[in-house]
Design an enzyme around this catalytic site. Structure first.
Site, mmCIF file in Angstrom:
data_model
loop_
_atom_site.group_PDB
_atom_site.id
_atom_site.type_symbol
_atom_site.label_atom_id
_atom_site.label_comp_id
_atom_site.label_asym_id
_atom_site.label_seq_id
_atom_site.Cartn_x
_atom_site.Cartn_y
_atom_site.Cartn_z
ATOM 1 N N GLU A 144 4.669 -17.763 -3.157
ATOM 2 C CA GLU A 144 4.420 -18.863 -4.202
ATOM 3 C C GLU A 144 3.205 -19.581 -4.060
ATOM 4 O O GLU A 144 2.640 -20.003 -5.032
ATOM 5 C CB GLU A 144 5.719 -19.698 -4.353
ATOM 6 C CG GLU A 144 5.811 -20.419 -5.635
ATOM 7 C CD GLU A 144 6.237 -19.431 -6.702
ATOM 8 O OE1 GLU A 144 6.637 -18.300 -6.706
ATOM 9 O OE2 GLU A 144 6.104 -20.188 -8.055
ATOM 10 N N HIS A 167 -1.080 -16.321 -12.392
ATOM 11 C CA HIS A 167 0.072 -16.674 -11.632
ATOM 12 C C HIS A 167 0.483 -15.322 -10.969
ATOM 13 O O HIS A 167 0.434 -15.325 -9.699
ATOM 14 C CB HIS A 167 1.306 -17.534 -12.096
ATOM 15 C CG HIS A 167 2.160 -17.721 -11.404
ATOM 16 N ND1 HIS A 167 2.449 -19.016 -10.732
ATOM 17 C CD2 HIS A 167 3.303 -17.062 -10.973
ATOM 18 C CE1 HIS A 167 3.715 -18.935 -10.369
ATOM 19 N NE2 HIS A 167 4.258 -17.712 -10.316
ATOM 20 N N GLU A 168 0.837 -14.429 -11.723
ATOM 21 C CA GLU A 168 1.282 -13.091 -11.409
ATOM 22 C C GLU A 168 0.410 -12.332 -10.695
ATOM 23 O O GLU A 168 0.640 -11.683 -9.852
ATOM 24 C CB GLU A 168 2.088 -12.318 -12.580
ATOM 25 C CG GLU A 168 3.106 -13.116 -13.199
ATOM 26 C CD GLU A 168 4.268 -13.628 -12.454
ATOM 27 O OE1 GLU A 168 4.666 -13.054 -11.317
ATOM 28 O OE2 GLU A 168 4.793 -14.712 -12.872
ATOM 29 N N HIS A 170 0.399 -13.325 -7.201
ATOM 30 C CA HIS A 170 1.525 -12.443 -6.508
ATOM 31 C C HIS A 170 1.209 -11.059 -6.222
ATOM 32 O O HIS A 170 1.255 -10.589 -5.116
ATOM 33 C CB HIS A 170 2.590 -12.558 -7.247
ATOM 34 C CG HIS A 170 3.481 -13.844 -7.148
ATOM 35 N ND1 HIS A 170 4.049 -14.592 -5.974
ATOM 36 C CD2 HIS A 170 4.149 -14.481 -8.295
ATOM 37 C CE1 HIS A 170 4.846 -15.487 -6.609
ATOM 38 N NE2 HIS A 170 4.864 -15.764 -7.688
#
Lengths: 498, 498
Positions: free
Chosen positions: A296, A267-268, A271
């Site tokens: 997102e 997830h990170e 980003h």
């Protein structure tokens, strides 16, 4: 008599100074969330206030305001990116000027106190400690909406528009209603099903250093550039970036939950790639600021669309087993795949699975809408919250901490933010659906590197940073009008494997 | 017509803003030296420049200057600390105004380029790559001294005075000449001696994590407060503090050199305690800025006076053995004590023992003096450096990297700084001599905690932060005029145990 060049110079000077303050805030926030000693915050917060004030003065001083107004009335003389930037900042300036300096500064103080009150209330599981602050915040937001409303954008739409340009209640209503009609009945059915699998391996102990090593392996595999970024630990994982050249992501490692760090890294990492791989031409401009929903979409795409895909794990699972040979001995890839795709209605948004997640957001959207449209008051919020969870997810919070107090957003005055989480997931599904058509994903997974995916995303998404409207960009990538359909189809597949 | 209160308000507003910039620089420097990714510096340094410029504007704007001038002519209306602060800042302002804005800004650029050139020159062991930059820096320093010279403080004295108020060539000449006459002949004798001890344990491997744990044990023992501070790793250890509430020290850990991390912890811990334990009344003022020599006296006191004392290790050595049971098995405390007190003339200042250390400083002082008094030119510096090392320490650099290029200070434009290192050691010796009279050190060591020492130092030194002149304070503590005698006596004891 000032010339065009004078105004442009004044604007660029303002921007450079604002960016310099950004750098300071970037590091202050990073440090506060990661390593800062607990005793430093009293002194620190005072000087953060002073820095904010100076930054604000730089924005509101006469030279800056007149430069922005002049350039906004000479857009045709500017290149596309500067046009976009000036339009955005003129809008912000006009809205800021609708509030008095005293109102703005009282609001800052309120937010700071409200955040502390929220933390205490959550700890003590007692909404009433937070209620007076939230009431004032809601009053402010209502007043703000009133003041800055225009014919085309009014009421709660004002707030939605701030997190994604053009977003409004009409779009959100259609989006969330379709999700509700399609998902809620399915979720109710799932709640009463018998689990098909047992997941004994989840009871084991997973060494934290090994989890960290595996996270770094995943980040390298995705193409995260450690010469322009780093990773550290923090209680709540997050990503922060400054001008492509410095992108930092955090993770957390729990011995009894190895899954969390894997999906946090993906997830990170998503980003982080977006921050690192935007076009360097944007550096120094305000278009490095990526809209929340698009940001997102890129974290969700790596975390969920790729990270919970069977084809991905068919290739990657042996490596994970290599990192945890004892713990995953005898656990098949099929068992692992089903484990990471379980759907179970629950109380806490941040722990939710992919299918129930948008329902958590729907609940917040409905409540915010009612608060802003004055059909709900803050004192009645906990009851409304609990009823919505019961109605949509069939679960009921035992206390406010696992109910209405779980998120920090409202304490920070962020109304209109939540919908971007669900939109991000929907954008991710649309982009991923198109990606599947253009790329041979199983072949890429078999190659051992995800860089071909990252390159595709750079070309389609990352390079644009904050220079494009999210929905416009998604429509351009998918060659069709954006709708919730790709997302629904994606989620229904997840439901079908339960 | 502005009132006293208006001017005072303007001054306090300037100070608060300056402190806010300090906070930003504090974190930027910390981050750059510890974890920042290598690729971030191009972008970062641009915005550091912008922040510096804004900070400078805050100092030089009309409101600030007139407030400083007004308050400086109404000192009697201010409390003692504000008087001291205003005197200092008025002096800085007057000196700054002797240079044009263009000269100051060209100098900043020069320093930045010179630092890069120095790093390259040191890496390639080639002074000629650095020479043109250093020539310009020396030209600037000469010009600066000329411009700001007064009847009482002129030439090189101008620079000495900036690092310790009132320091001048007369004081330094006497200080260093006495050291030279007393130490150089002894050092020459030692160079030809046969080693009394063999130190086989130094060939072992010392686990880095255990070294780190032992460092933290020492810091706790000294009373370092980890709720208002932290420790991390960096290539070059340092301490940095912001307003007592946030004090950070670094260390480095080498498997083949366990001694280094022990004495770094004691040294940086000494700096850290001074930062943490100054009177909280100083917070928010500029008197939190401690003068270099006094700061160094406190690091040296813990590192050397206490940290190389036999009585201290008679109590502490069993604990060190407990951390490294295999490596220190069979090594007596006597062998360890002699190992950490070896005197050996060497080329690198930062690796020097206590006895030869001031000679390294003497050499730099003599060279700086000649450069500023125009009896030496930059092109002849390497030759002069090498000759001085041969003459005083009997060693000769094989190349510029281990000679004239070893220190970063001159590249940063820091002339007048080096003497504070030797003065710091001398102040430490004087304060320690007095401490031995007032405290029962062996009994304190036996108690297992050093907090009684730290408390004594807080009362005598730490509490004052930067509010006292170093020599005045040392004289007050020792009840006598400061001289080099305590330091010489202390060093002679070290020589006697060789």
């Amino acid at each position: 008599m000032k010339t065009f060049e004078d105004y442009q110079k004044a604007y660029l000077d303002y921007r450079k100074r604002d960016k310099a303050f950004s750098l300071a805030f970037y590091l202050l926030e990073w440090d506060s969330e990661t390593i800062a000693p607990t005793g430093c915050f009293d002194v620190r917060s005072e000087y953060i206030g002073v820095l904010s004030q100076m930054r604000n003065e730089n924005f509101l001083k006469e030279e800056t305001q007149s430069a922005i107004c002049f350039l906004a009335s000479h857009l045709d003389k500017l290149d596309t990116n500067l046009q976009k930037e000036i339009k955005n900042i003129k809008k912000t300036l006009d809205k800021t000027n609708k509030m008095t300096q005293e109102e703005l500064s009282l609001h800052s103080v309120l937010i700071s106190k409200a955040t502390q009150a929220w933390a205490k209330a959550k700890k003590e599981k007692n909404f009433s400690l937070f209620e007076p602050y939230l009431t004032k915040i809601v009053d402010y937001e209502r007043l703000y909406c009133e003041r800055v409303s225009t014919k085309d954008c009014n009421g709660y739409d004002v707030l939605l528009d701030e997190f994604e340009e053009g977003l409004n209640q009409t779009v959100c209503d259609e989006f969330f209603t379709t999700l509700q009609h399609n998902l809620v009945p399915e979720i109710k059915k799932l709640s009463t099903r018998k689990q098909k699998y047992s997941y004994a391996f989840n009871k084991q102990t997973f060494d934290c250093q090994t989890q960290k090593d595996y996270s770094i392996h995943l980040l390298n595999k995705m193409g995260f550039d450690f010469t322009r970024g780093l990773t550290l630990e923090s209680e709540h994982p997050f990503t922060t970036g400054f001008e492509c050249a410095d992108v930092r992501i955090t993770n957390h490692y729990y011995e009894d939950n190895f899954i969390s760090s894997i999906f946090t890294a993906l997830h990170e990492g998503g980003h982080g790639l977006f921050e690192q791989q935007m076009d360097k031409k944007l550096v120094g401009t305000f278009l490095t600021q990526i809209s929340m929903s698009l940001h997102e979409s890129q974290s969700r795409l790596y975390e969920n669309c790729i990270g919970r895909d069977k084809d991905f794990w068919l290739q990657e699972y042996p490596t994970l087993q290599h990192f945890f040979p004892l713990q995953l001995k005898g656990v098949t890839v099929d068992e692992y795949f089903h484990f990471i795709n379980q759907v179970t209605p629950s109380l806490i948004r941040t722990d939710a699975d992919e299918v129930t997640y948008p329902i958590h957001i729907l609940i917040r959207y409905e409540l915010e809408k009612k608060l802003m449209n004055r059909t709900l008051e803050v004192k009645d919020l906990p009851k409304a919250w609990n009823e919505a969870y019961k109605r949509y997810l069939g679960v009921e919070p035992a206390n406010d901490a696992e109910g209405v107090l779980q998120d920090i957003h409202w304490a920070g005055g962020s109304f209109g933010y939540f919908p971007t989480y669900a939109l991000g997931s929907a954008y991710a599904a649309s982009i991923y659906t198109q990606m599947q058509k253009e790329l041979d994903l199983p072949k890429i997974y078999a190659s051992g590197s995800l860089k071909e995916i990252t390159n595709w995303l750079r070309q389609k998404v990352y390079q644009y940073g904050g220079s494009r409207n999210p929905r416009d960009l998604v429509e351009e990538i998918t060659h069709k009008k954006f709708s919730v359909d790709d997302y629904l189809m994606y989620l229904k597949k997840k439901i079908s494997i339960q």
